[in-house]
Design a protein around this motif. Structure first.
Motif, PDB file in Angstrom:
ATOM      1  N   VAL A  69       0.873  -1.080  -0.030  1.00  0.00           N
ATOM      2  CA  VAL A  69      -0.023  -0.032  -0.011  1.00  0.00           C
ATOM      3  C   VAL A  69       0.936   1.254   0.147  1.00  0.00           C
ATOM      4  O   VAL A  69       1.848   1.232   0.816  1.00  0.00           O
ATOM      5  N   PRO A  70       0.898   2.012  -0.879  1.00  0.00           N
ATOM      6  CA  PRO A  70       1.476   3.340  -1.195  1.00  0.00           C
ATOM      7  C   PRO A  70       1.019   4.337  -0.142  1.00  0.00           C
ATOM      8  O   PRO A  70      -0.137   4.364   0.201  1.00  0.00           O
ATOM      9  N   GLN A  71       1.783   5.367   0.495  1.00  0.00           N
ATOM     10  CA  GLN A  71       1.340   6.144   1.236  1.00  0.00           C
ATOM     11  C   GLN A  71       1.934   7.357   1.057  1.00  0.00           C
ATOM     12  O   GLN A  71       3.043   7.696   0.814  1.00  0.00           O
ATOM     13  N   GLY A  72       1.357   8.554   1.028  1.00  0.00           N
ATOM     14  CA  GLY A  72       1.652   9.972   0.622  1.00  0.00           C
ATOM     15  C   GLY A  72       1.445  10.483   2.290  1.00  0.00           C
ATOM     16  O   GLY A  72       2.329  10.324   3.138  1.00  0.00           O
ATOM     17  N   GLY A  73       0.825  11.711   2.275  1.00  0.00           N
ATOM     18  CA  GLY A  73       0.910  12.512   3.554  1.00  0.00           C
ATOM     19  C   GLY A  73       0.024  11.897   4.483  1.00  0.00           C
ATOM     20  O   GLY A  73      -0.329  12.557   5.692  1.00  0.00           O
ATOM     21  N   GLY A  74      -1.044  10.886   4.291  1.00  0.00           N
ATOM     22  CA  GLY A  74      -2.036  10.487   5.186  1.00  0.00           C
ATOM     23  C   GLY A  74      -3.316  11.161   5.624  1.00  0.00           C
ATOM     24  O   GLY A  74      -3.705  11.222   6.573  1.00  0.00           O
ATOM     25  N   SER A  75      -3.398  12.025   4.708  1.00  0.00           N
ATOM     26  CA  SER A  75      -4.542  12.998   4.962  1.00  0.00           C
ATOM     27  C   SER A  75      -5.799  12.382   4.161  1.00  0.00           C
ATOM     28  O   SER A  75      -6.920  13.192   4.235  1.00  0.00           O
ATOM     29  N   GLY A  76      -5.752  11.425   3.517  1.00  0.00           N
ATOM     30  CA  GLY A  76      -7.086  10.848   2.768  1.00  0.00           C
ATOM     31  C   GLY A  76      -8.114  10.508   3.809  1.00  0.00           C
ATOM     32  O   GLY A  76      -7.764  10.240   4.876  1.00  0.00           O
ATOM     33  N   LEU A  77      -9.268  10.709   3.336  1.00  0.00           N
ATOM     34  CA  LEU A  77     -10.219  10.528   4.245  1.00  0.00           C
ATOM     35  C   LEU A  77     -11.285   9.363   4.116  1.00  0.00           C
ATOM     36  O   LEU A  77     -12.268   9.260   4.735  1.00  0.00           O
ATOM     37  N   CYS A 142      -0.545  16.858   2.652  1.00  0.00           N
ATOM     38  CA  CYS A 142      -0.471  15.909   1.348  1.00  0.00           C
ATOM     39  C   CYS A 142       0.552  16.119   0.411  1.00  0.00           C
ATOM     40  O   CYS A 142       1.000  16.997   0.483  1.00  0.00           O
ATOM     41  N   GLN A 143       0.713  14.846  -0.189  1.00  0.00           N
ATOM     42  CA  GLN A 143       1.660  15.068  -1.237  1.00  0.00           C
ATOM     43  C   GLN A 143       1.060  14.975  -2.669  1.00  0.00           C
ATOM     44  O   GLN A 143      -0.119  14.522  -3.146  1.00  0.00           O
ATOM     45  N   ILE A 144       1.858  15.629  -3.703  1.00  0.00           N
ATOM     46  CA  ILE A 144       1.300  15.469  -5.004  1.00  0.00           C
ATOM     47  C   ILE A 144       0.754  13.978  -5.683  1.00  0.00           C
ATOM     48  O   ILE A 144      -0.289  13.748  -6.019  1.00  0.00           O
ATOM     49  N   ALA A 149      -3.330  10.374  -6.850  1.00  0.00           N
ATOM     50  CA  ALA A 149      -4.312   9.130  -6.590  1.00  0.00           C
ATOM     51  C   ALA A 149      -5.511   9.382  -6.333  1.00  0.00           C
ATOM     52  O   ALA A 149      -6.382   8.542  -6.601  1.00  0.00           O
ATOM     53  N   THR A 150      -5.867  10.450  -5.419  1.00  0.00           N
ATOM     54  CA  THR A 150      -7.286  10.686  -5.228  1.00  0.00           C
ATOM     55  C   THR A 150      -8.019  11.896  -6.342  1.00  0.00           C
ATOM     56  O   THR A 150      -9.129  12.031  -5.772  1.00  0.00           O
ATOM     57  N   ASN A 151      -7.235  12.093  -7.017  1.00  0.00           N
ATOM     58  CA  ASN A 151      -8.027  13.182  -7.880  1.00  0.00           C
ATOM     59  C   ASN A 151      -8.612  14.209  -7.176  1.00  0.00           C
ATOM     60  O   ASN A 151      -9.674  14.773  -6.959  1.00  0.00           O
ATOM     61  N   ALA A 152      -7.605  14.789  -6.390  1.00  0.00           N
ATOM     62  CA  ALA A 152      -7.825  15.797  -5.397  1.00  0.00           C
ATOM     63  C   ALA A 152      -8.841  17.017  -6.046  1.00  0.00           C
ATOM     64  O   ALA A 152      -8.341  17.504  -7.085  1.00  0.00           O
ATOM     65  N   GLY A 153      -9.599  17.819  -4.957  1.00  0.00           N
ATOM     66  CA  GLY A 153     -10.156  18.733  -5.707  1.00  0.00           C
ATOM     67  C   GLY A 153      -9.922  20.087  -4.851  1.00  0.00           C
ATOM     68  O   GLY A 153      -8.996  20.708  -5.214  1.00  0.00           O
ATOM     69  N   GLY A 154     -10.624  20.464  -3.827  1.00  0.00           N
ATOM     70  CA  GLY A 154     -10.456  21.610  -3.009  1.00  0.00           C
ATOM     71  C   GLY A 154     -11.051  22.822  -3.558  1.00  0.00           C
ATOM     72  O   GLY A 154     -12.217  22.804  -4.049  1.00  0.00           O
TER      73      GLY A 154
HETATM   74  C1  LIG Z   1      -8.342  18.972   6.667  1.00  0.00           C
HETATM   75  C2  LIG Z   1      -8.511  18.437   5.541  1.00  0.00           C
HETATM   76  C3  LIG Z   1      -9.126  19.010   4.283  1.00  0.00           C
HETATM   77  C4  LIG Z   1      -9.216  18.209   3.151  1.00  0.00           C
HETATM   78  N1  LIG Z   1      -9.661  19.123   2.112  1.00  0.00           N
HETATM   79  C5  LIG Z   1      -9.937  18.273   0.906  1.00  0.00           C
HETATM   80  C6  LIG Z   1     -10.237  19.220  -0.190  1.00  0.00           C
HETATM   81  O1  LIG Z   1     -10.826  20.140  -0.103  1.00  0.00           O
HETATM   82  N2  LIG Z   1     -10.462  18.316  -1.437  1.00  0.00           N
HETATM   83  C7  LIG Z   1      -9.840  17.077  -1.354  1.00  0.00           C
HETATM   84  O2  LIG Z   1      -9.959  16.556  -2.557  1.00  0.00           O
HETATM   85  N3  LIG Z   1      -9.311  16.646  -0.358  1.00  0.00           N
HETATM   86  C8  LIG Z   1      -9.457  17.022   0.659  1.00  0.00           C
HETATM   87  N4  LIG Z   1      -8.856  16.433   1.766  1.00  0.00           N
HETATM   88  C9  LIG Z   1      -8.561  14.927   1.673  1.00  0.00           C
HETATM   89  C10 LIG Z   1      -6.813  14.740   1.375  1.00  0.00           C
HETATM   90  O3  LIG Z   1      -5.996  15.747   1.536  1.00  0.00           O
HETATM   91  C11 LIG Z   1      -6.847  14.408  -0.246  1.00  0.00           C
HETATM   92  O4  LIG Z   1      -7.354  13.139  -0.653  1.00  0.00           O
HETATM   93  C12 LIG Z   1      -5.459  14.195  -0.535  1.00  0.00           C
HETATM   94  O5  LIG Z   1      -5.296  14.302  -1.945  1.00  0.00           O
HETATM   95  C13 LIG Z   1      -4.635  12.988   0.012  1.00  0.00           C
HETATM   96  O6  LIG Z   1      -3.236  12.950  -0.192  1.00  0.00           O
HETATM   97  P1  LIG Z   1      -2.224  12.325   0.595  1.00  0.00           P
HETATM   98  O7  LIG Z   1      -0.673  12.677   0.231  1.00  0.00           O
HETATM   99  O8  LIG Z   1      -2.421  12.823   2.142  1.00  0.00           O
HETATM  100  O9  LIG Z   1      -2.674  10.917   0.329  1.00  0.00           O
HETATM  101  P2  LIG Z   1      -2.858   9.610   1.442  1.00  0.00           P
HETATM  102  O10 LIG Z   1      -3.780  10.052   2.450  1.00  0.00           O
HETATM  103  O11 LIG Z   1      -1.451   9.306   1.958  1.00  0.00           O
HETATM  104  O12 LIG Z   1      -3.294   8.475   0.287  1.00  0.00           O
HETATM  105  C14 LIG Z   1      -4.604   8.522  -0.325  1.00  0.00           C
HETATM  106  C15 LIG Z   1      -4.666   7.589  -1.355  1.00  0.00           C
HETATM  107  O13 LIG Z   1      -3.648   7.611  -2.120  1.00  0.00           O
HETATM  108  C16 LIG Z   1      -2.756   6.368  -2.238  1.00  0.00           C
HETATM  109  N5  LIG Z   1      -1.352   7.020  -2.627  1.00  0.00           N
HETATM  110  C17 LIG Z   1      -0.612   7.977  -1.903  1.00  0.00           C
HETATM  111  N6  LIG Z   1       0.310   8.278  -2.629  1.00  0.00           N
HETATM  112  C18 LIG Z   1       0.372   7.669  -3.786  1.00  0.00           C
HETATM  113  C19 LIG Z   1       1.150   7.561  -4.631  1.00  0.00           C
HETATM  114  N7  LIG Z   1       2.448   8.162  -4.843  1.00  0.00           N
HETATM  115  N8  LIG Z   1       0.683   6.635  -5.931  1.00  0.00           N
HETATM  116  C20 LIG Z   1      -0.250   5.913  -5.906  1.00  0.00           C
HETATM  117  N9  LIG Z   1      -1.139   5.920  -4.837  1.00  0.00           N
HETATM  118  C21 LIG Z   1      -0.815   6.849  -3.872  1.00  0.00           C
HETATM  119  C22 LIG Z   1      -2.909   5.842  -0.911  1.00  0.00           C
HETATM  120  O14 LIG Z   1      -2.510   4.431  -0.999  1.00  0.00           O
HETATM  121  C23 LIG Z   1      -4.366   6.148  -0.547  1.00  0.00           C
HETATM  122  O15 LIG Z   1      -5.459   5.185  -1.102  1.00  0.00           O
HETATM  123  C24 LIG Z   1      -8.777  17.010   3.132  1.00  0.00           C
HETATM  124  C25 LIG Z   1      -8.235  16.177   4.190  1.00  0.00           C
HETATM  125  C26 LIG Z   1      -8.195  17.011   5.205  1.00  0.00           C
HETATM  126  C27 LIG Z   1      -7.401  16.352   6.425  1.00  0.00           C
END
Ligand SMILES: Cc1cc2nc3c(=O)[nH]c(=O)nc-3n(C[C@H](O)[C@H](O)[C@H](O)COP(=O)(O)OP(=O)(O)OC[C@H]3O[C@@H](n4cnc5c(N)ncnc54)[C@H](O)[C@@H]3O)c2cc1C
Length: 475
Positions: A69-77, A142-144, A149-154
């Motif tokens: 399991v890959p891990q970035g910043g651990g902020s995924g919900l 959180c990391q790029i 991986a999560t197609n983040a929005g914001g």
């Molecule tokens: C306070 C707060 C506010 C937030 N607001 C938003 C928001 O406005 N919009 C939004 O979209 N999200 C939001 N999030 C959710 C979160 O920040 C995003 O999902 C972010 O993109 C996750 O990045 P991460 O590096 O922390 O990933 P992680 O939590 O480490 O991992 C998330 C998922 O991605 C996988 N992954 C991680 N790194 C990689 C990699 N390099 N290659 C392949 N897979 C990988 C992991 O296995 C896991 O399935 C918020 C979270 C918090 C805590």
């Protein structure tokens, strides 16, 4: 793990001592996510610092049937990054793969390692008078790679799109140990299937993102932030329609915040002032930005006047300094902390056609309060994108088990209503483990077959993030 374990020997040989953690105390921080959810003890934590090392580790795991399991910043919900509690996995942390490789200002692009923290990427772009527009509450951790991986929005999606629209090129370590390099910094490229899009939003189930070419924009020179008190959600949507037109498409954020969320923010940070006189049922936190000369104050004042005349808003404040603007945004941050402090609660992340938001909001609120009159609905979100976090605080007197069972029931009701509006149960957080059951239920047979087929093609042994998005048996 014994020092003679072949996996450990391989990891130490490939990554060096700094690249491997096996002591329980050292691995602790990889077992817990931002929301406090806990995973099981992993086999080890691998910390590669080059893309090739990531690929080599995956190749070894492929040959020896080791789940990862890959891990970035651990902020995924949605608990996708937490190691499994039943079948021990190898955690691959991208934290050491964190270089900004290059920036090309004329091409409006930058080439980065996947482990770069979002805030670092934004600062590197700003140093060149550019902006990388992805903005979210977790940007300091959180990391790029996690964003991809999560197609983040914001907050800025309505102007710049989600991560899917911000990636020009990608580099991925495939589950069989090969490195797929598609790092072309091209704004146009129509050569066959767009493979990078497969990995964006795949939550690590198809491979590990090791690098990306990101799309940049000119850095805004003028930014204005306003907080507006409105009588109703209908008013907010009416104002949104006016703002899109009358702010010359310079709107970058349009957030809905109910009064209850402001109260949560004040609970979390008592130093925050209430910016408007009196309480309003709902608020809009709005931002307008321009990279060239534009009279944003006049634009927003005209919007206030027109909105007031049309009965869409009751009061508003336009931040007069950067400090005041930061304070308004601090309300948005603090309310999340206040919500978290309330303990067990329901967090959703639903998406609706923007025009349907008021009707959905009213119907879902009525359904929740009919089932549980003592629960509190706190529905906030990026309404400019049709994205609502329709969250519920359960009655405080229930014990945790009763709260969980009530919230599960309410979530099902909310998702049924989302379905009636042809909406989505996950706008931006993804599926992970938490959203898997309703996600699988929502899939049509062709969608299910194609997703299963892609997973089998890329990860025939089902070793990448087993049990996330698709069930474990469908590798
Ligand atoms: C306070 C707060 C506010 C937030 N607001 C938003 C928001 O406005 N919009 C939004 O979209 N999200 C939001 N999030 C959710 C979160 O920040 C995003 O999902 C972010 O993109 C996750 O990045 P991460 O590096 O922390 O990933 P992680 O939590 O480490 O991992 C998330 C998922 O991605 C996988 N992954 C991680 N790194 C990689 C990699 N390099 N290659 C392949 N897979 C990988 C992991 O296995 C896991 O399935 C918020 C979270 C918090 C805590």
């Amino acid at each position: 793990m014994s020092p003679h374990d072949p996996l450990l020997q391989f990891l130490v040989q490939t990554l060096g001592n700094k690249g491997v953690l096996t002591e329980t105390s050292d691995m602790e921080r990889y077992l817990v996510d931002w929301a406090g959810a806990r995973g099981g003890l992993p086999l080890a934590v691998a910390r590669p610092d080059t893309p090739q090392q990531v690929a080599d580790v995956l190749g070894y795991c492929h040959r020896h049937d080791i789940p990862v399991v890959p891990q970035g910043g651990g902020s995924g919900l949605v608990e996708g990054a937490l190691p499994d509690s039943h079948v021990p996995e190898l955690v691959i942390s991208l934290e050491r793969l964190n270089r900004v490789r290059s920036i090309d200002p004329l091409n409006f692009s930058m080439n980065v390692d996947a482990g770069c923290v979002l805030q670092t990427v934004k600062e590197a772009a700003e140093a060149q008078d550019l902006t990388f527009p992805l903005s979210l509450g977790a940007q300091g951790s959180c990391q790029i790679g996690g964003n991809i991986a999560t197609n983040a929005g914001g907050l800025n999606v309505l102007r710049y799109g989600m991560m899917r629209q911000l990636v020009l090129g990608i580099e991925v370590a495939l589950p069989d140990g090969r490195l797929l390099t598609d790092m072309k910094a091209l704004h146009k490229n129509n050569t066959g299937y767009d493979l990078k899009q497969l990995f964006i939003g795949a939550e690590g189930t198809l491979g590990i993102v090791t690098g990306a070419v990101l799309k940049l924009y000119p850095r805004p020179q003028v930014t204005r932030t306003a907080l507006i008190g409105c009588p109703s959600v209908e008013g907010v949507l009416g104002l949104y329609a006016q703002a899109r037109r009358h702010c010359c498409d310079l709107l970058t954020a349009f957030e809905l915040i109910p009064r209850a969320c402001l109260e949560l923010a004040f609970e979390a940070d008592a130093t925050l002032p209430d910016p408007l006189d009196g309480a309003h049922p709902v608020y809009v936190l709005m931002e307008v930005a321009a990279s060239g000369p534009a009279d944003l104050d006049a634009m927003i004042e005209a919007l206030f006047e027109r909105g007031m005349e049309d009965g869409l808003l009751d009061d508003g404040v336009l931040a007069s300094s950067e400090t005041q603007a930061a304070q308004l945004w601090q309300l948005r941050e603090a309310m999340l902390e206040g919500q978290q402090r309330r303990g067990e609660h329901l967090r959703t992340d639903v998406s609706l056609p923007i025009s349907q938001l008021p009707a959905f909001h009213a119907q879902a609120e009525a359904a929740v309060l009919e089932s549980s009159p003592e629960s509190q609905v706190i529905a906030y979100g990026h309404v400019g994108d049709g994205n609502l976090h329709f969250n519920i605080l359960p009655p405080g007197h229930l014990d945790d088990d009763a709260k969980r069972s009530l919230l599960h029931e309410l979530e099902e009701q909310i998702f049924t209503i989302v379905g009636e509006y042809n909406g989505s149960i996950s706008a931006e957080h993804g599926i992970g483990r938490v959203k898997q059951p309703p996600f699988l239920e929502s899939l049509s047979a062709p969608e299910h077959d194609i997703m299963r087929g892609l997973k089998r093609l890329l990860d025939p042994r089902g070793l990448m993030c087993p049990g996330r998005i698709l069930p474990r048996t469908q590798g």
